[in-house]
Design a protein around this motif. Structure first.
Motif, PDB file in Angstrom:
ATOM      1  N   ASN A 154       0.950  -1.195   0.063  1.00  0.00           N
ATOM      2  CA  ASN A 154      -0.034   0.177   0.151  1.00  0.00           C
ATOM      3  C   ASN A 154       0.799   1.123   0.135  1.00  0.00           C
ATOM      4  OD1 ASN A 154      -2.573  -1.052  -0.121  1.00  0.00           O
ATOM      5  ND2 ASN A 154      -2.797  -1.106   2.122  1.00  0.00           N
ATOM      6  N   GLY A 155       0.217   2.164  -0.550  1.00  0.00           N
ATOM      7  CA  GLY A 155       1.231   3.504  -0.668  1.00  0.00           C
ATOM      8  C   GLY A 155       1.075   4.064   0.944  1.00  0.00           C
ATOM      9  N   PRO A 156       1.983   4.911   1.065  1.00  0.00           N
ATOM     10  CA  PRO A 156       2.339   5.592   2.486  1.00  0.00           C
ATOM     11  C   PRO A 156       0.853   6.348   2.947  1.00  0.00           C
ATOM     12  CG  PRO A 156       4.302   6.218   1.234  1.00  0.00           C
ATOM     13  CD  PRO A 156       3.079   5.524   0.316  1.00  0.00           C
ATOM     14  N   THR A 157       0.313   6.927   2.030  1.00  0.00           N
ATOM     15  CA  THR A 157      -0.859   7.380   2.436  1.00  0.00           C
ATOM     16  C   THR A 157      -1.948   6.472   2.820  1.00  0.00           C
ATOM     17  OG1 THR A 157      -0.603   9.320   1.068  1.00  0.00           O
ATOM     18  CG2 THR A 157      -2.969   8.979   1.584  1.00  0.00           C
ATOM     19  N   ASP A 158      -2.189   5.194   2.164  1.00  0.00           N
ATOM     20  CA  ASP A 158      -3.187   4.314   2.394  1.00  0.00           C
ATOM     21  C   ASP A 158      -2.608   3.434   3.827  1.00  0.00           C
ATOM     22  OD1 ASP A 158      -4.722   4.922   0.312  1.00  0.00           O
ATOM     23  OD2 ASP A 158      -3.683   3.253  -1.168  1.00  0.00           O
ATOM     24  N   ARG A 159      -1.460   3.222   4.032  1.00  0.00           N
ATOM     25  CA  ARG A 159      -0.832   2.779   4.921  1.00  0.00           C
ATOM     26  C   ARG A 159      -1.269   3.628   6.406  1.00  0.00           C
ATOM     27  NH1 ARG A 159       3.705   1.133   2.144  1.00  0.00           N
ATOM     28  NH2 ARG A 159       4.945   3.013   2.937  1.00  0.00           N
ATOM     29  N   ARG A 160      -1.334   4.853   6.315  1.00  0.00           N
ATOM     30  CA  ARG A 160      -1.311   5.796   7.144  1.00  0.00           C
ATOM     31  C   ARG A 160      -3.028   5.851   7.432  1.00  0.00           C
ATOM     32  NH1 ARG A 160       1.383  10.238   9.534  1.00  0.00           N
ATOM     33  NH2 ARG A 160       0.048  11.694  10.700  1.00  0.00           N
ATOM     34  N   ARG A 161      -3.811   5.863   6.618  1.00  0.00           N
ATOM     35  CA  ARG A 161      -5.073   5.784   6.730  1.00  0.00           C
ATOM     36  C   ARG A 161      -5.705   4.782   7.435  1.00  0.00           C
ATOM     37  NH1 ARG A 161      -8.641   3.458   3.897  1.00  0.00           N
ATOM     38  NH2 ARG A 161      -7.138   3.394   1.923  1.00  0.00           N
ATOM     39  N   VAL A 162      -5.063   3.509   7.098  1.00  0.00           N
ATOM     40  CA  VAL A 162      -5.521   2.148   7.549  1.00  0.00           C
ATOM     41  C   VAL A 162      -5.149   2.104   9.177  1.00  0.00           C
ATOM     42  CG1 VAL A 162      -4.969  -0.263   7.826  1.00  0.00           C
ATOM     43  CG2 VAL A 162      -5.450   0.797   5.811  1.00  0.00           C
ATOM     44  N   LEU A 163      -3.862   2.690   9.456  1.00  0.00           N
ATOM     45  CA  LEU A 163      -3.511   2.767  10.695  1.00  0.00           C
ATOM     46  C   LEU A 163      -4.253   3.684  11.634  1.00  0.00           C
ATOM     47  CD1 LEU A 163      -1.434   1.617  12.838  1.00  0.00           C
ATOM     48  CD2 LEU A 163       0.102   3.463  12.274  1.00  0.00           C
ATOM     49  N   SER A 164      -4.681   4.868  11.091  1.00  0.00           N
ATOM     50  CA  SER A 164      -5.415   5.893  11.776  1.00  0.00           C
ATOM     51  C   SER A 164      -6.850   5.139  12.088  1.00  0.00           C
ATOM     52  CB  SER A 164      -5.594   6.976  10.835  1.00  0.00           C
ATOM     53  OG  SER A 164      -4.465   7.622  10.504  1.00  0.00           O
ATOM     54  N   GLU A 165      -7.351   4.364  10.952  1.00  0.00           N
ATOM     55  CA  GLU A 165      -8.871   3.844  11.492  1.00  0.00           C
ATOM     56  C   GLU A 165      -8.570   2.940  12.400  1.00  0.00           C
ATOM     57  OE1 GLU A 165     -12.094   1.259   8.864  1.00  0.00           O
ATOM     58  OE2 GLU A 165     -10.847   2.642   7.817  1.00  0.00           O
ATOM     59  N   ILE A 166      -7.468   2.071  12.663  1.00  0.00           N
ATOM     60  CA  ILE A 166      -7.260   1.012  13.851  1.00  0.00           C
ATOM     61  C   ILE A 166      -6.988   1.800  14.782  1.00  0.00           C
ATOM     62  CG2 ILE A 166      -5.513  -0.415  14.503  1.00  0.00           C
ATOM     63  CD1 ILE A 166      -4.819  -1.419  11.933  1.00  0.00           C
ATOM     64  N   LEU A 167      -6.463   2.987  14.948  1.00  0.00           N
ATOM     65  CA  LEU A 167      -6.405   3.662  16.230  1.00  0.00           C
ATOM     66  C   LEU A 167      -7.721   4.595  16.479  1.00  0.00           C
ATOM     67  CD1 LEU A 167      -2.887   5.001  15.812  1.00  0.00           C
ATOM     68  CD2 LEU A 167      -3.640   3.262  17.281  1.00  0.00           C
ATOM     69  N   GLY A 168      -8.748   4.284  15.576  1.00  0.00           N
ATOM     70  CA  GLY A 168     -10.130   5.300  15.893  1.00  0.00           C
ATOM     71  C   GLY A 168      -9.725   6.773  15.770  1.00  0.00           C
ATOM     72  N   LEU A 169      -8.581   6.995  15.016  1.00  0.00           N
ATOM     73  CA  LEU A 169      -8.356   8.537  14.695  1.00  0.00           C
ATOM     74  C   LEU A 169      -9.586   9.319  13.876  1.00  0.00           C
ATOM     75  CD1 LEU A 169      -4.668   8.473  14.097  1.00  0.00           C
ATOM     76  CD2 LEU A 169      -5.730   8.699  16.202  1.00  0.00           C
ATOM     77  N   SER A 170     -10.143   8.700  13.163  1.00  0.00           N
ATOM     78  CA  SER A 170     -11.457   9.105  12.483  1.00  0.00           C
ATOM     79  C   SER A 170     -12.615   9.902  13.469  1.00  0.00           C
ATOM     80  CB  SER A 170     -12.356   8.180  11.512  1.00  0.00           C
ATOM     81  OG  SER A 170     -12.791   7.180  12.327  1.00  0.00           O
ATOM     82  N   HIS A 171     -12.444   9.439  14.378  1.00  0.00           N
ATOM     83  CA  HIS A 171     -13.472  10.177  15.369  1.00  0.00           C
ATOM     84  C   HIS A 171     -12.854  11.489  15.782  1.00  0.00           C
ATOM     85  CE1 HIS A 171     -15.764  10.987  18.975  1.00  0.00           C
ATOM     86  NE2 HIS A 171     -14.755  11.189  19.920  1.00  0.00           N
ATOM     87  N   TYR A 172     -11.464  11.707  15.926  1.00  0.00           N
ATOM     88  CA  TYR A 172     -10.848  13.004  16.231  1.00  0.00           C
ATOM     89  C   TYR A 172     -10.990  13.843  14.816  1.00  0.00           C
ATOM     90  CZ  TYR A 172      -9.050  10.870  20.215  1.00  0.00           C
ATOM     91  OH  TYR A 172      -8.805  10.261  21.542  1.00  0.00           O
ATOM     92  N   GLU A 173     -10.941  13.312  13.822  1.00  0.00           N
ATOM     93  CA  GLU A 173     -11.230  14.011  12.455  1.00  0.00           C
ATOM     94  C   GLU A 173     -12.532  14.640  12.219  1.00  0.00           C
ATOM     95  OE1 GLU A 173     -10.266  15.993   9.251  1.00  0.00           O
ATOM     96  OE2 GLU A 173      -8.814  14.891  10.489  1.00  0.00           O
ATOM     97  N   GLU A 174     -13.442  13.665  12.936  1.00  0.00           N
ATOM     98  CA  GLU A 174     -14.898  14.215  12.874  1.00  0.00           C
ATOM     99  C   GLU A 174     -15.247  15.483  13.846  1.00  0.00           C
ATOM    100  OE1 GLU A 174     -17.614  10.959  13.841  1.00  0.00           O
ATOM    101  OE2 GLU A 174     -16.969   9.790  12.279  1.00  0.00           O
ATOM    102  N   LEU A 175     -14.518  15.263  14.841  1.00  0.00           N
ATOM    103  CA  LEU A 175     -14.643  16.197  15.916  1.00  0.00           C
ATOM    104  C   LEU A 175     -13.671  17.714  15.333  1.00  0.00           C
ATOM    105  CD1 LEU A 175     -13.570  14.745  19.386  1.00  0.00           C
ATOM    106  CD2 LEU A 175     -15.811  15.277  18.439  1.00  0.00           C
ATOM    107  N   SER A 176     -12.704  17.486  14.610  1.00  0.00           N
ATOM    108  CA  SER A 176     -12.011  18.501  14.036  1.00  0.00           C
ATOM    109  C   SER A 176     -12.877  19.226  12.799  1.00  0.00           C
ATOM    110  CB  SER A 176     -10.731  18.214  13.724  1.00  0.00           C
ATOM    111  OG  SER A 176     -10.119  19.245  12.644  1.00  0.00           O
ATOM    112  N   GLN A 177     -13.675  18.422  12.280  1.00  0.00           N
ATOM    113  CA  GLN A 177     -14.554  18.884  11.130  1.00  0.00           C
ATOM    114  C   GLN A 177     -15.662  19.779  11.930  1.00  0.00           C
ATOM    115  OE1 GLN A 177     -14.185  18.854   7.856  1.00  0.00           O
ATOM    116  NE2 GLN A 177     -15.754  20.201   7.771  1.00  0.00           N
TER     117      GLN A 177
END
Length: 866
Positions: A154-177
């Motif tokens: 996977n590209g670095p961007t996709d790897r970072r996105r997968v790891l972010s999802e594992i860590l539940g960082l999407s919740h913080y992105e939602e809060l930021s938005q």
């Protein structure tokens, strides 16, 4: 997410018989079978059931020739049990999907639906509760066949996105938005407020001039009010003068009305005199017919006497006819009734005799049923006693299965230890006179001592293995005995159910026969009643002869009277022709009295005419006098009209001035309110600006450069540690890896990334592609396994399972052993760990096997062993 049960039908290679995989039977298992048997298909059913995605299209997932495929997955998530059902249906041109989602509700002891109106909404609900996407699942918890290097490639961007999802960082992105949206919304409101303040300033600038205009209109209004007061005084005087004229006009109108009334009454009295004189003349003509009417009255009296005699004979004859008719009717009615009762009783007796015969025939079966009931009951009691042992034997079977599983695990563990000791013994025999690790000298005696020690350990584990094998044989024999006994007891249980059904049928039939006995007694009682009724009707028919004699006697008396109905009717007709004589004589007497009264009324009406004529002359004189007094009214009315017109003009002017003043007051009030609103809005600006700045700070804090970056920086060292521990074990400390989360761009700016840096035995970093196939597989395996372990151990993560569907053909014996050791080390971090392989070397390393086979007709099947 912990899988509990998987059921599948017509999915890929699996056939039309629904099969169930019970995950409660194991924690660590190897999925084995021939190539193409359906191993990967069984596990791929899990992510497809959850996310509706797989390696094949929907049409290829549906078994060839089948019209419908059905998948059901029960799983535990955060102390709740969920059920997903996904159905593929073969249509004319495509394959459609149905999706159902439910949660187990303990209050109703059943599943409660969470299915939404649309399929995509139901998938969104499942995704929300599970918390990760399909891509993250296959990058962490599911090593799909041929995709061990998926995360690395996977590209670095996709790897970072997968790891972010594992860590539940999407919740913080939602809060930021949300913070950015809130700041944007508040800024829009603030800009709107500032624009509104400017508009309000323009709108309230004319307030001072409006207040001056209001005072001018107020002064003008007071001047017009004074002029109106003067006009009102002048009009009051004119009104007083006109009221005097109006009073005289009223008197004139009253006199005119009285004159008209007198004239009308005089005409009415004159008309009445003429009318009554005409009525007197008519009465005199009618009084001349009195003598002729008196002669007719004498003839009518003679006819009445003759009719009285005929009436008496008619009454007597009518009485006799009524008696004869009544007796004949009673005779006929009684005879018909008695004959009907006799016939009905005879018919009822015939029916009752038939019913008695039918029920007696049915009751003949009672004795046989009693014997059958006793026989069935004794058999059922014996079967109940035998099948009562079933729960106890099933409990013993479950306990014995656990013992078999423990013995197999102990045998496998002892064999692994024995193999390890053998390898160590071979290594000792092959080494030179110097230890390869510490470089100290090793003589033959020391080698022999070490070998003897290994041999003793080997024999100890060999004895343990033999002991566990003997126990396993014993437990398997017991298991076979219990299984046979359970099969026998279940057969007894089925026989018991069959006997219970038959016994219930006999009991029901016996209860029916008791009802038949009761019916028979009632029918016999009814028969006695009907026989009595038939005899009673026969006796009453004989007693009717006396009634016939009475009828003949009355008919003889009727003939002796000699009543002539035609003569009677003729006399009645003659008398009717004299009916009007009495009325005409009474009318003549009334006419005489009416004539005297009319003469008196005519005299009174003539006196009234004289009085009314005198009153009419007096009224005419008074009317002429009033008409002369009203000659000056027209001039006074003209003056009043002029004054009223002037007042209307002044009133209109006053209304216009007052309206303008009120409009000015309303405008001033509105602008004063706007001035207050403007002041209030100006006070709200500063707090809104502070809130906007706060939301901007929060948006930045929750962004990828804020708390998300901190969490990633915290997770990266732990992932590196786990990956390097596994990689060291798999490569004998030859390789290591690290993560790089930022890189410098050509524009000298920092870019977020997730690069993987791999170092070889010489501590040199090399591209991933330069390593051999076996080395790359170990790197991929260590990286993916560490990612899965981290996902399973972090707080709040939803995935507690690991599936490895990957060939190990590139690994030698040591590599395979290292892989097995690595999986055993991480197995406690997962609720369920499944390895898919066909290598015999790896099958024996796990306590439970899921063996998959394929039937050419029925499709793939599986069995859990151990």
């Amino acid at each position: 997410m912990i899988p509990k049960k998987l059921r599948l039908k017509n999915f890929l290679s699996y056939g039309s018989d629904t099969q169930e995989l019970d995950f409660n039977l194991f924690q660590l298992a190897v999925l084995t079978g021939e190539n193409g048997a359906g191993k990967s298909s069984l596990i791929e059913a899990i992510p497809f059931c959850i996310w509706g995605e797989g390696r094949e299209s929907n049409r290829e997932l549906l078994r060839k020739g089948a019209q419908e495929a059905r998948l059901e997955l029960e799983f535990e998530l955060q102390n709740n049990i969920y059920l997903i059902t996904r159905i593929l249906t073969h249509g004319k041109s495509n394959v459609s999907q149905q999706l159902e989602f439910a949660i187990y509700d303990r209050s109703i002891d059943n599943f409660r639906t969470l299915t939404q109106a649309k399929l995509k909404d139901t998938e969104a609900e499942i995704q929300k509760r599970i918390g990760i996407s399909y891509e993250t699942f296959i990058n962490s918890a599911f090593f799909a066949q041929g995709k061990a290097d998926l995360f690395v490639k996977n590209g670095p961007t996709d790897r970072r996105r997968v790891l972010s999802e594992i860590l539940g960082l999407s919740h913080y992105e939602e809060l930021s938005q949300k913070a950015r949206d809130a700041a944007r919304n508040l800024q829009g409101k603030l800009d709107s407020t500032l624009t509104r303040i400017e508009l309000l300033k323009c709108d309230t600038a004319s307030l001072p001039q409006l207040r001056l205009d209001k005072e001018a209109k107020l002064a003008e209004e007071r001047a017009v009010e004074a002029e109106l007061a003067a006009l009102d005084a002048s009009l009051f005087a004119l009104d007083s003068d006109l009221q005097a004229f109006q009073q005289k006009e009223t008197e004139l109108a009253v006199l005119n009305a009285e004159l008209a009334s007198l004239t009308q009454r005089l005409e009415q009295e004159t008309h009445l005199v003429c009318q009554k004189e005409s009525e007197v003349s008519a009465i005199d003509l009618r009084l001349k017919t009195r003598d002729a009417l008196l002669l007719k009255q004498q003839q009518a009296e003679l006819l009445k006497k003759e009719l009285e005699s005929l009436d008496e004979r008619q009454s007597l004859a009518q009485s006799l006819k009524e008696q004869i008719s009544k007796l004949e009717n009673d005779y006929n009615a009684k005879r018909a009734k008695l004959e009907a009762e006799k016939k009905s009783a005879q018919g009822q007796l015939a029916q009752l005799n038939q019913m008695i015969t039918q029920r007696q025939a049915r009751l003949e079966r009672k004795a046989k049923l009693l014997q059958e009931h006793q026989h069935m009951q004794s058999k059922l009691d014996a079967l109940k006693k035998e099948s009562a042992r079933l729960p106890k034997v099933e409990s013993l079977l479950s306990a014995t299965r656990a013992k078999v599983s423990d013995s197999k695990s102990a045998i496998a563990s002892a064999q692994m230890q024995m193999d390890a000791i053998s390898e160590k013994g071979k290594m000792i025999k092959e080494i030179s006179d110097e230890c390869p690790l510490c470089k100290s000298p090793i003589d033959d005696a020391r080698k022999a001592h070490i070998v003897d020690t290994y041999r003793d350990e080997y024999r100890s584990y060999q004895a343990k293995k033999k002991h566990h094998e003997d126990e396993l044989q014993k437990f398997q024999q017991e298991l076979s005995q219990y299984e046979q006994e359970i099969a026998t007891l279940k057969q007894k249980e089925r026989e018991q159910n069959q006997y219970a059904i038959e016994l219930n049928k006999i009991t029901t039939e016996m209860a029916s026969l008791q009802e038949v006995e009761r019916e028979l007694k009632q029918i016999e009682s009814d028969k006695i009643v009907q026989e009595a009724k038939a005899k009673e009707a026969e006796l009453e028919l004989h007693s009717l002869a006396q009634s016939k004699l009475e009828i003949e006697k009355l008919q003889a008396e009727l003939s002796a009277i000699g009543y002539d109905a035609q003569l009677h009717q003729r006399k009645k007709s003659e008398l009717k022709s004299f009916d009007s004589i009495e009325r005409e004589l009474a009318a003549l007497e009334s006419d005489e009295k009416r004539r005297d009264a009319l003469l008196q009324e005519i005299s009174a009406h003539r006196k009234n005419c004289e009085s009314l004529d005198h009153q009419r002359t007096s009224k005419e004189e008074n009317i002429n006098a009033l008409r002369k007094a009203l000659m000056g009214k027209a001039e006074l009315e003209a003056r009043q009209r002029n004054a009223s017109n002037e007042k209307r003009e002044k009133t209109t002017r006053l209304r216009e001035v007052s309206s303008k003043r009120h409009a000015l007051e309303t405008t001033i009030t509105e602008k004063e309110e706007k001035e207050k609103t403007m002041q209030k809005l100006q006070q709200e600006i500063a707090p809104q600006q502070e809130t906007i700045e706060l939301y901007k700070i929060l948006a930045e804090a929750y962004s990828v450069r804020g708390v998300q970056q901190l969490l990633l920086e915290h997770a990266i060292p732990e992932l590196e540690r786990l990956a390097n521990e596994l990689l060291a074990q798999l490569t004998n400390n030859l390789f290591s890896l690290s993560f790089q989360t930022e890189r410098q761009t050509q524009k000298d700016t920092t870019q977020q990334t997730l690069d993987i840096i791999i170092s070889d035995a010489n501590a040199n970093t090399r591209p991933y592609e330069t390593f051999s196939g076996g080395e790359r597989f170990r790197i991929d395996f260590a990286l993916r396994l560490s990612l899965s372990k981290y996902l399973a151990t972090i707080s709040g993560t939803p995935i507690k399972m690991l599936v490895i569907d990957e060939g190990f053909g590139t690994q030698d014996q040591k590599g395979i052993e290292a892989m097995v050791d690595a999986m055993n080390q991480v197995s406690n971090d997962f609720e369920k760990l499944i390895l898919i392989t066909h290598l015999e070397k790896m099958k024996d390393a796990f306590p439970t096997q899921i063996v998959v086979s394929k039937d050419p007709l029925k499709g793939s099947r599986f069995e859990v062993i151990g």
